[in-house]
Every structure is written in structure tokens, then in C-alpha cells.
Design a protein around this motif. Structure first.
Motif, short mmCIF file in Angstrom:
data_model
loop_
_atom_site.label_atom_id
_atom_site.label_comp_id
_atom_site.label_asym_id
_atom_site.label_seq_id
_atom_site.Cartn_x
_atom_site.Cartn_y
_atom_site.Cartn_z
N GLU A 35 2.14 9.65 3.88
CA GLU A 35 2.83 10.62 4.16
C GLU A 35 3.79 11.05 2.90
OE1 GLU A 35 3.23 12.71 6.61
OE2 GLU A 35 1.61 11.64 7.56
N PRO A 36 3.56 12.44 2.49
CA PRO A 36 4.42 12.65 1.36
C PRO A 36 6.05 12.25 1.20
CG PRO A 36 2.91 14.49 1.88
CD PRO A 36 2.93 13.43 3.00
N ALA A 37 6.59 12.46 2.50
CA ALA A 37 8.17 12.25 2.67
C ALA A 37 8.11 10.90 2.13
CB ALA A 37 8.65 12.88 3.89
N ALA A 38 7.55 9.82 2.92
CA ALA A 38 7.43 8.53 2.58
C ALA A 38 7.15 7.87 1.22
CB ALA A 38 6.80 7.64 3.82
N LEU A 39 6.23 8.61 0.65
CA LEU A 39 6.06 8.23 -0.71
C LEU A 39 7.05 8.55 -1.60
CD1 LEU A 39 4.02 7.20 -2.87
CD2 LEU A 39 2.64 9.48 -2.86
N ALA A 40 7.67 9.78 -1.47
CA ALA A 40 8.91 10.27 -1.95
C ALA A 40 10.03 9.45 -2.00
CB ALA A 40 9.25 11.71 -1.76
N ALA A 41 10.16 8.65 -0.82
CA ALA A 41 11.28 7.95 -0.41
C ALA A 41 11.13 6.75 -1.29
CB ALA A 41 11.35 7.47 1.16
N ALA A 70 0.77 -1.20 0.06
CA ALA A 70 0.04 0.01 -0.05
C ALA A 70 0.76 1.34 -0.03
CB ALA A 70 -0.68 -0.11 1.14
N LEU A 71 0.30 2.22 -0.61
CA LEU A 71 1.22 3.34 -0.88
C LEU A 71 1.31 4.18 0.57
CD1 LEU A 71 0.27 5.08 -4.24
CD2 LEU A 71 2.00 3.40 -3.67
N PRO A 72 2.47 4.69 0.92
CA PRO A 72 2.31 5.69 2.28
C PRO A 72 1.31 6.82 2.02
CG PRO A 72 4.58 5.07 1.31
CD PRO A 72 3.55 4.63 0.51
#
Length: 401
Positions: free
Chosen positions: A315-321, A311-313
Motif C-alpha cells: 500500500e502506498p500509504a504504508a510504504l510512505a510511512a 518486505a516492502l508494504p
């Protein structure tokens, strides 16, 4: 004394180059090959444009051969990339340097070059004998089966073997010679797939919808190595130039650990912080795929890959990671018969500096039979041509000693 003779077994680039050097030295040359026509794999390579060699600085060029770099250095220097380009031009097939530094014939095809080369060999008196299969070495003599199945024992003043590796066996090189050599006590590094794809347990959705889709402008990371380029999502896993460049370290990691975790950067030109800022923008009623496309510049295949890790994170930072370091679980390399080339072969400790087998004087080895590997980009063909040149020159001198 009569004219000296030489035999070459294997009619790929290495074998034909050895035959040309032998014939130019005045020997009567016969080339044997198991297939009905010569250079089948060479012609296949030409379907994608025939990347003959590479134009980069020679010192950088040599490093592309990894563990075999230093032993190959004098051989490559003896017939370097510019010499290969000059040779092609002399055959009426000029070359050019592409934007990546790779060198191609202006025709982008292998067939015109091969036709011109075979004409030259015919003019030099080289005899081609197809449908002759190598079966072994007995008491230093090379044995073949002729088209009728009769055993032919080669007698010549020098012999060059250029039987190829183990990839694409339907084109003539199945690597069967390796076990024959091992029974004779020759040290052989096992043949393994190189420049190959790797298998991944994709979801059914990804396989059904995206198999065959390219991934452009990505970066792959593994074991401290980073490669920029392109790849292709296949139904079985992943393949393509960037993957091939890492295939040696990925293959060895899987052999050691049973698996390998490859990291893919889907947006290598953006920093994680920049991506996180863009992803933090409100998406309103837009779907997640639309948001990923607009905010992060991801293609549909790139977005689909993100879900393969779960599943996609939120939080934007976690998704960017995840976009910057998406893990791909590699299960195994593709079978050797589906690889572009092979690693392994006759150990360089078994041959002298002229590529003559120490235990069988007068028998020389060239091409992919030797224990080296290289990435795509012109390095594979260059080493085949260079080792064929070296073995042919040395075999001629041996025959005329």
C-alpha cells in the motif's frame, strides 16, 4: 623571592592554553606529555577542516553542553568563541564562519595553527618535555614516569592536569587516570563514548554493497528529539553528524534498556501524504528501485535501507510511512577508543569555581578530564580551550597568592 613555577601535564588544547596563560603571568612553565610530540588528537581533528568553534548566539551556544551547561557558563564566558577567534588571528591564522555557522581557520588545517602556537610558547619560555607518563597522585603530589622509566615527583607552585578523555588512546589520552583518581576518593563519572557511531545487524547484502555510503538530507528521531543532517552507513552500523548529535540519549537508552530504536526520515522535506500520492502512480514495467527513485526521490542506499525492515508494504500509504519513519535497531555504541570524544570524568563537585581540586589545593583540572560532553560543531574544542584558559589563569593566581 625567585620566579614562581608551574607544571602542566597534557599537551592538548586545554593543557597548552593553560601553559600559555601561566607563562603570560610570569611563571616558569614546564609541559609534560606522554607522546613524542604535542597535540596529536588536535592534529587529527584538523584533518577534517578543524572546526574550532561556532558562531551562534552565546545563550544558544551554552545549551549545547547539556547537564554541564550552567557550571560551564562562566568558564565559557571567560574565554568565549570570539576570544578564541581573536586568539587564532593573533597567531596569524584568521578564521571564517561557514554556511552552517561553524568556525574554521582559513587554511582549514590544524598544523599551521599548532606550529604558530608552539613558537609563541617557546618565546614565552615554556619547556615541553615529551614521553612523560602520568602514573598517579600521592599525598597531593603528581607522579610521572620519565622516558627511562624513573619516577618523577612534580614540585611546582601550581599544577594543571589536562590528561584528556578516553577516546583515541593511540593519540595519548587513554583515560587510565580515572581509576587512579577513584582510588584516591575523587568522584568520577565513568568515561563513556560520545559523538560515536552505533552498531546495527545489517544484512550481508547491505554491508557488502553499501558500507561507506553517505545518507544526505535526512532526519533522525529519538525520544522526542529530531536532528536534520547527514549520516554514513558503515559496515558495523551507522555514524555521522546527525547520529553524533543524538549519541548521548541513544547511549543512555541502550545502557538502560539494552537497545534503542532510532527512526530515520529519508525524505524530511516531503509530507507522508505527498509521498503516498507519488508512490500511488502506476510504475508499469519499472523495477521497484526505479519507482522509488522516480516517485520518491530515493537514492539506492535509501531504497536498500527500506528492505532492512522487512518486505516492502504494497500500500502506498504504508510504504510512505516507512520512508518517513524507518526503524533502525541500535545494538550498542561503538567502543570508546573509536569515539570522537568521551562523556564522564571528574565530577564538578570535586573542583571549586576555579577548577582546583578541593582535596588537593594547587592542583587544577582542565579539558576532557572534567565531566561534560558536547556535540561536534566546534563545541568540543571551545570547551577545551575555555577550561584550559580558566585553569591556567586560576593556577597563576594561586601560585602568586
Amino acid at each position: 623571592m625567585g620566579q614562581k613555577s608551574a607544571c602542566v601535564v597534557g599537551a592538548g588544547p586545554a593543557g597548552l592554553m593553560a601553559a600559555e596563560r601561566l607563562a603570560r603571568a610570569g611563571l616558569a612553565v614546564t609541559v609534560f606529555d606522554r607522546m613524542a610530540s604535542p597535540a596529536r588528537k588536535f592534529l587529527l581533528a584538523g584533518r577534517g577542516g578543524l572546526n574550532l568553534t561556532h558562531s551562534e548566539d552565546f545563550e544558544r551556544f551554552v545549551t549545547r553542553y547539556g547537564a554541564a551547561a550552567e557550571v560551564l557558563r562562566p568558564i565559557l564566558a571567560g574565554f568565549p568563541p570570539q576570544a578564541l577567534r581573536d586568539w587564532s588571528a593573533e597567531l596569524g591564522v584568521p578564521t571564517f564562519v561557514g554556511s552552517s555557522g561553524r568556525v574554521f581557520p582559513e587554511s582549514f588545517k590544524a598544523s599551521p595553527l599548532l606550529r604558530a602556537w608552539l613558537r609563541r610558547l617557546d618565546e614565552l619560555g615554556v619547556v615541553l618535555r615529551p614521553r612523560h607518563m602520568f602514573t598517579g597522585v600521592a599525598d597531593g603530589a603528581v607522579l610521572l614516569n620519565d622516558p627511562s622509566g624513573q619516577v618523577l615527583k612534580l614540585t611546582a607552585d601550581a599544577i594543571v592536569l589536562a590528561l584528556g578523555g578516553g577516546s583515541w588512546p593511540r593519540l595519548g589520552s587513554d583515560g587510565a587516570w580515572a581509576s587512579t583518581f577513584e582510588t584516591q576518593g575523587v568522584a568520577i563519572s565513568p568515561l563513556r563514548p560520545s559523538n560515536c557511531g552505533f552498531e546495527i545487524a545489517w544484512s550481508a547484502h547491505l554491508r557488502q554493497r553499501f558500507a561507506g555510503t553517505p545518507l544526505k538530507n535526512i532526519a533522525l528521531d529519538f525520544g522526542g528529539e529530531r536532528v536534520r543532517g547527514e549520516a554514513v552507513v558503515a559496515d558495523y552500523g551507522i555514524e555521522g553528524g546527525a547520529v553524533y548529535a543524538l549519541s548521548p540519549v541513544l547511549r543512555e537508552a541502550i545502557a538502560r534498556d539494552g537497545q534503542a530504536m532510532l527512526s530515520i526520515d529519508l525524505r524530511p522535506d516531503l509530507e507522508a501524504a505527498q509521498l503516498a500520492t507519488r508512490l500511488a502512480a502506476p510504475r508499469g514495467k519499472a523495477s521497484m528501485s526505479s519507482h522509488l527513485r522516480k516517485a520518491a526521490g530515493l537514492t539506492p542506499i535509501a531504497s536498500a535501507l527500506l528492505y532492512e525492515a522487512g518486505a516492502l508494504p504494497s500500500e502506498p500509504a504504508a510504504l510512505a510511512a516507512r520512508i518517513k519513519a524507518l526503524p533502525l535497531h541500535l545494538l550498542r555504541p561503538r567502543p570508546i577508543e573509536r569515539a570522537i570524544s568521551t562523556a564522564g570524568g571528574v565530577s564538578f563537585t570535586e573542583v571549586d569555581e576555579t577548577l582546583m581540586l578541593k582535596r588537593w589545593p594547587g592542583l587544577f583540572i582542565a579539558g576532557e578530564m572534567l565531566d561534560w560532553e558536547a556535540p561536534t560543531g566546534g563545541y568540543l574544542l571551545q570547551a577545551c580551550f575555555s577550561t584550559g584558559f580558566a585553569a591556567g589563569e586560576a593556577a597563576a593566581k594561586w601560585a602568586q597568592r
